[in-house]
Design a protein around this motif. Structure first.
Motif, PDB file in Angstrom:
ATOM      1  N   PHE A   4       0.835  -1.201   0.000  1.00  0.00           N
ATOM      2  CA  PHE A   4       0.000   0.000   0.000  1.00  0.00           C
ATOM      3  C   PHE A   4       0.865   1.244   0.000  1.00  0.00           C
ATOM      4  O   PHE A   4       1.900   1.285   0.649  1.00  0.00           O
ATOM      5  N   ARG A   5       0.395   2.252  -0.720  1.00  0.00           N
ATOM      6  CA  ARG A   5       0.952   3.601  -0.630  1.00  0.00           C
ATOM      7  C   ARG A   5      -0.211   4.542  -0.430  1.00  0.00           C
ATOM      8  O   ARG A   5      -1.228   4.441  -1.108  1.00  0.00           O
ATOM      9  N   ILE A   6      -0.047   5.454   0.514  1.00  0.00           N
ATOM     10  CA  ILE A   6      -1.077   6.437   0.817  1.00  0.00           C
ATOM     11  C   ILE A   6      -0.653   7.768   0.199  1.00  0.00           C
ATOM     12  O   ILE A   6       0.473   8.223   0.420  1.00  0.00           O
ATOM     13  N   PHE A   7      -1.537   8.371  -0.562  1.00  0.00           N
ATOM     14  CA  PHE A   7      -1.275   9.659  -1.192  1.00  0.00           C
ATOM     15  C   PHE A   7      -2.274  10.687  -0.672  1.00  0.00           C
ATOM     16  O   PHE A   7      -3.461  10.392  -0.573  1.00  0.00           O
ATOM     17  N   ARG A   8      -1.772  11.870  -0.410  1.00  0.00           N
ATOM     18  CA  ARG A   8      -2.641  12.989  -0.056  1.00  0.00           C
ATOM     19  C   ARG A   8      -2.900  13.763  -1.337  1.00  0.00           C
ATOM     20  O   ARG A   8      -1.988  14.373  -1.912  1.00  0.00           O
ATOM     21  N   ALA A   9      -4.142  13.710  -1.802  1.00  0.00           N
ATOM     22  CA  ALA A   9      -4.501  14.395  -3.049  1.00  0.00           C
ATOM     23  C   ALA A   9      -6.005  14.565  -3.108  1.00  0.00           C
ATOM     24  O   ALA A   9      -6.752  13.716  -2.630  1.00  0.00           O
ATOM     25  N   ASP A  10      -6.420  15.652  -3.697  1.00  0.00           N
ATOM     26  CA  ASP A  10      -7.839  15.924  -3.919  1.00  0.00           C
ATOM     27  C   ASP A  10      -8.163  15.492  -5.344  1.00  0.00           C
ATOM     28  O   ASP A  10      -7.628  16.051  -6.308  1.00  0.00           O
ATOM     29  N   ALA A  11      -9.021  14.491  -5.483  1.00  0.00           N
ATOM     30  CA  ALA A  11      -9.360  13.978  -6.810  1.00  0.00           C
ATOM     31  C   ALA A  11      -9.931  15.064  -7.711  1.00  0.00           C
ATOM     32  O   ALA A  11      -9.813  14.994  -8.927  1.00  0.00           O
ATOM     33  N   GLY A  12     -10.516  16.089  -7.117  1.00  0.00           N
ATOM     34  CA  GLY A  12     -11.101  17.165  -7.895  1.00  0.00           C
ATOM     35  C   GLY A  12     -10.099  18.179  -8.426  1.00  0.00           C
ATOM     36  O   GLY A  12     -10.465  19.090  -9.156  1.00  0.00           O
ATOM     37  N   VAL A  13      -8.825  18.007  -8.078  1.00  0.00           N
ATOM     38  CA  VAL A  13      -7.778  18.927  -8.535  1.00  0.00           C
ATOM     39  C   VAL A  13      -6.865  18.164  -9.499  1.00  0.00           C
ATOM     40  O   VAL A  13      -6.088  17.305  -9.099  1.00  0.00           O
ATOM     41  N   TYR A  14      -6.976  18.495 -10.785  1.00  0.00           N
ATOM     42  CA  TYR A  14      -6.266  17.763 -11.836  1.00  0.00           C
ATOM     43  C   TYR A  14      -4.772  17.647 -11.562  1.00  0.00           C
ATOM     44  O   TYR A  14      -4.193  16.558 -11.680  1.00  0.00           O
ATOM     45  N   SER A  15      -4.129  18.742 -11.192  1.00  0.00           N
ATOM     46  CA  SER A  15      -2.676  18.713 -10.997  1.00  0.00           C
ATOM     47  C   SER A  15      -2.278  17.750  -9.881  1.00  0.00           C
ATOM     48  O   SER A  15      -1.230  17.097  -9.970  1.00  0.00           O
ATOM     49  N   GLU A  16      -3.088  17.647  -8.846  1.00  0.00           N
ATOM     50  CA  GLU A  16      -2.776  16.728  -7.748  1.00  0.00           C
ATOM     51  C   GLU A  16      -2.909  15.277  -8.192  1.00  0.00           C
ATOM     52  O   GLU A  16      -2.062  14.438  -7.861  1.00  0.00           O
ATOM     53  N   ILE A  17      -3.947  14.972  -8.939  1.00  0.00           N
ATOM     54  CA  ILE A  17      -4.141  13.596  -9.423  1.00  0.00           C
ATOM     55  C   ILE A  17      -3.080  13.252 -10.468  1.00  0.00           C
ATOM     56  O   ILE A  17      -2.563  12.130 -10.483  1.00  0.00           O
ATOM     57  N   ARG A  18      -2.744  14.193 -11.336  1.00  0.00           N
ATOM     58  CA  ARG A  18      -1.693  13.945 -12.330  1.00  0.00           C
ATOM     59  C   ARG A  18      -0.376  13.610 -11.640  1.00  0.00           C
ATOM     60  O   ARG A  18       0.321  12.670 -12.027  1.00  0.00           O
ATOM     61  N   LYS A  19      -0.048  14.341 -10.582  1.00  0.00           N
ATOM     62  CA  LYS A  19       1.191  14.082  -9.835  1.00  0.00           C
ATOM     63  C   LYS A  19       1.171  12.679  -9.217  1.00  0.00           C
ATOM     64  O   LYS A  19       2.180  11.963  -9.261  1.00  0.00           O
ATOM     65  N   VAL A  20       0.049  12.284  -8.650  1.00  0.00           N
ATOM     66  CA  VAL A  20      -0.070  10.940  -8.080  1.00  0.00           C
ATOM     67  C   VAL A  20       0.094   9.888  -9.174  1.00  0.00           C
ATOM     68  O   VAL A  20       0.814   8.893  -8.995  1.00  0.00           O
ATOM     69  N   MET A  21      -0.558  10.084 -10.323  1.00  0.00           N
ATOM     70  CA  MET A  21      -0.439   9.123 -11.432  1.00  0.00           C
ATOM     71  C   MET A  21       1.004   9.011 -11.910  1.00  0.00           C
ATOM     72  O   MET A  21       1.480   7.905 -12.205  1.00  0.00           O
ATOM     73  N   GLU A  22       1.714  10.133 -11.969  1.00  0.00           N
ATOM     74  CA  GLU A  22       3.123  10.102 -12.359  1.00  0.00           C
ATOM     75  C   GLU A  22       3.939   9.303 -11.356  1.00  0.00           C
ATOM     76  O   GLU A  22       4.805   8.511 -11.731  1.00  0.00           O
ATOM     77  N   GLU A  23       3.665   9.492 -10.072  1.00  0.00           N
ATOM     78  CA  GLU A  23       4.370   8.752  -9.028  1.00  0.00           C
ATOM     79  C   GLU A  23       4.062   7.259  -9.112  1.00  0.00           C
ATOM     80  O   GLU A  23       4.950   6.418  -8.953  1.00  0.00           O
TER      81      GLU A  23
END
Length: 181
Positions: free
Chosen positions: A28-47
């Motif tokens: 498991f990896r826990i990410f702090r991100a708001d799904a409603g904010v594109y840049s935050e989700i894009r960063k998580v997807m890149e990671e």
């Protein structure tokens, strides 16, 4: 598993469940991100792309519920309820439509099918999820929207006794997640 939440916090119950699954070989990896904010989700997807196994599925379970009539909500309040589901699902769709996924599951609500007084923005958000699932399927992509009822032991209603009382008054009979599954 990549788990995302706006706070990045993990409850004791979830920590215990993850430990059981870790002992069976899950990671498991826990990410702090708001799904409603594109840049935050894009960063998580890149990671995820850089440091985790290939992404094989998405389960979008974000949501905010608040019992208020549309006429009582200003634009900011309306969007606060709409964005986690609508923008979150759309952002995940945009960022994964080129990937070969086994599943793309969105948690919707039975309220979309039968209505729920004082929940116009919530119902609208869930209707969007249902439509996005159909759109993805027409595109040849996986897409499923599950119109859940009221869960009494997990999720939004489980954390607020007044919401369970409200749901019952609207005709929803809360069930356990185990029974729903």
């Amino acid at each position: 598993f990549a788990l995302l939440s706006r706070t990045g916090e993990v409850t004791q119950d979830l920590t215990e469940r993850m430990e059981v699954l870790r002992s069976q070989g899950c990671g498991f990896r826990i990410f702090r991100a708001d799904a409603g904010v594109y840049s935050e989700i894009r960063k998580v997807m890149e990671e995820i792309d850089l440091s985790m196994p290939e992404l094989k599925g998405v389960i979008h379970a974000a949501g905010v519920i608040e019992a208020r009539a549309l006429t009582e909500l200003n634009q900011k309040e309306f969007l606060r309820i709409l964005n986690p589901k609508v923008k979150g699902a759309w952002n995940l769709h945009l960022l994964t439509q080129h990937k070969t996924l086994d599943c793309f599951i969105m948690f919707s609500s039975a309220s979309t099918l039968i209505g729920l007084s004082g929940q116009g923005s919530y119902v609208a958000a869930n209707a969007f999820l249902d439509t996005l699932a159909h759109t993805r399927r027409r595109m040849g992509l996986p897409g499923m929207s599950i119109n859940w009822g009221v869960m009494k032991d997990v999720g939004m209603v489980a954390n607020k006794a007044e919401l369970e009382k409200y749901a019952k008054a609207e005709g929803f009979e809360p069930v356990s997640m185990k029974d729903a599954m």
